[in-house]
Design an enzyme around this catalytic site. Structure first.
Site, PDB file in Angstrom:
ATOM      1  N   ASN A 135     -13.711   2.310 -62.355  1.00  0.00           N
ATOM      2  CA  ASN A 135     -13.208   2.578 -63.711  1.00  0.00           C
ATOM      3  C   ASN A 135     -14.295   2.375 -64.766  1.00  0.00           C
ATOM      4  O   ASN A 135     -13.997   2.294 -65.958  1.00  0.00           O
ATOM      5  CB  ASN A 135     -11.989   1.687 -64.008  1.00  0.00           C
ATOM      6  CG  ASN A 135     -12.328   0.207 -63.999  1.00  0.00           C
ATOM      7  OD1 ASN A 135     -13.472  -0.185 -63.737  1.00  0.00           O
ATOM      8  ND2 ASN A 135     -11.348  -0.640 -64.278  1.00  0.00           N
ATOM      9  N   GLU A 142     -14.128  -4.856 -68.263  1.00  0.00           N
ATOM     10  CA  GLU A 142     -13.214  -3.744 -68.016  1.00  0.00           C
ATOM     11  C   GLU A 142     -13.197  -2.765 -69.190  1.00  0.00           C
ATOM     12  O   GLU A 142     -13.633  -3.114 -70.297  1.00  0.00           O
ATOM     13  CB  GLU A 142     -11.796  -4.306 -67.827  1.00  0.00           C
ATOM     14  CG  GLU A 142     -11.646  -5.269 -66.654  1.00  0.00           C
ATOM     15  CD  GLU A 142     -11.518  -4.552 -65.314  1.00  0.00           C
ATOM     16  OE1 GLU A 142     -12.078  -3.457 -65.142  1.00  0.00           O
ATOM     17  OE2 GLU A 142     -10.858  -5.105 -64.425  1.00  0.00           O
TER      18      GLU A 142
END
Ligand code: GLP
Length: 240
Positions: A135, A142
């Site tokens: 991702n 993140e």
């Protein structure tokens, strides 16, 4: 970014070692930030071989790392300090006192975040090694991570928990939180070597290299650094 595309994982690992050694050979006491994950394992084997077969010494090396799960016991084999000891530190002549792994002590977690940020800003690493999440994460930064993030506690995102569950006996065992070196701290390193292998990294590779710099793909922040070497195999490069 310097981009090196290799035919496969093995060549990527060997090339990573060549790039890494050409940097650290010139430095008396190289400070290295080691990443975990499956991707750098072949590269770490090359480092171990260089010591065991060719007598390259790592006695002056200072070792740091990038991230660690929160909530696992000190002796849990999923901990990243276990990974690094197992794949590299126990197999080369790095001195124990020169290894400073995040959370490998009894410090309160928040104190540990500040301590690590402080080290990385005052004594920049010579090389930060990175893998890449599917991702677009680096370390455990993140999507949604701000450019100026420091070492801190993060909540893992669903994609990461699912990806990393392959290494646990079931998905419920994967911790939900981790500590990660932040983007600012990563970008403080003098050199960055990022490795990626396999088709499942191809989209993230594309966004990292050719996409706009955006919190949606934290690896794209690396475009702001002057000494990044990206070494990827053909599959990971297939969307470029
Ligand atoms: C993990 C780690 C990262 C690593 C990434 C990719 O979540 N926190 O540091 O780079 O995911 O892992 P792998 O190399 O196993 O694909």
């Amino acid at each position: 970014m310097k981009l090196i595309i290799t035919k496969d994982y093995e060549e990527m690992s060997k090339k990573a070692y060549t790039e890494f050694s050409s940097i650290i050979n010139k430095i008396e006491e190289p400070k290295i930030g080691f990443a975990t994950g499956s991707t750098p394992i072949g590269f770490y084997k090359e480092i171990v071989n260089s010591y065991q077969k060719n007598g390259v010494s790592y006695e002056n090396l200072k070792a740091y790392n990038l991230d660690e799960y929160i909530g696992l016991n000190q002796d849990n084999q999923h901990r990243y300090n276990y990974f690094l000891n197992h794949h590299i530190f126990n197999k080369i002549n790095v001195k124990k006192e020169n290894i400073d792994i995040i959370l490998d002590n009894n410090n309160p977690i928040l104190m540990e975040c500040d301590r690590y940020s402080d080290i990385l800003s005052k004594n920049p690493l010579d090389v930060q090694i990175l893998g890449l999440g599917a991702n677009g994460h680096v370390g455990f930064n993140e999507p949604g991570t701000k450019f100026n993030s420091k070492t801190r506690v993060v909540e893992l995102n669903e994609v990461t928990i699912k990806d990393n569950s392959r290494l646990f006996s079931n998905i419920d065992e994967v911790p939900k939180h981790a500590i990660t070196v932040g983007i600012t701290d990563i970008l403080n390193a003098k050199n960055i070597i990022l490795l990626a292998s396999g088709i499942n990294k191809s989209e993230a590779v594309k966004k990292m290299i050719a996409g706009e710099i955006s919190e949606l793909c934290p690896a794209s922040y690396l475009q702001n650094h002057n000494n990044v070497t990206v070494i990827i195999d053909q599959e990971a490069a297939s969307k470029l």
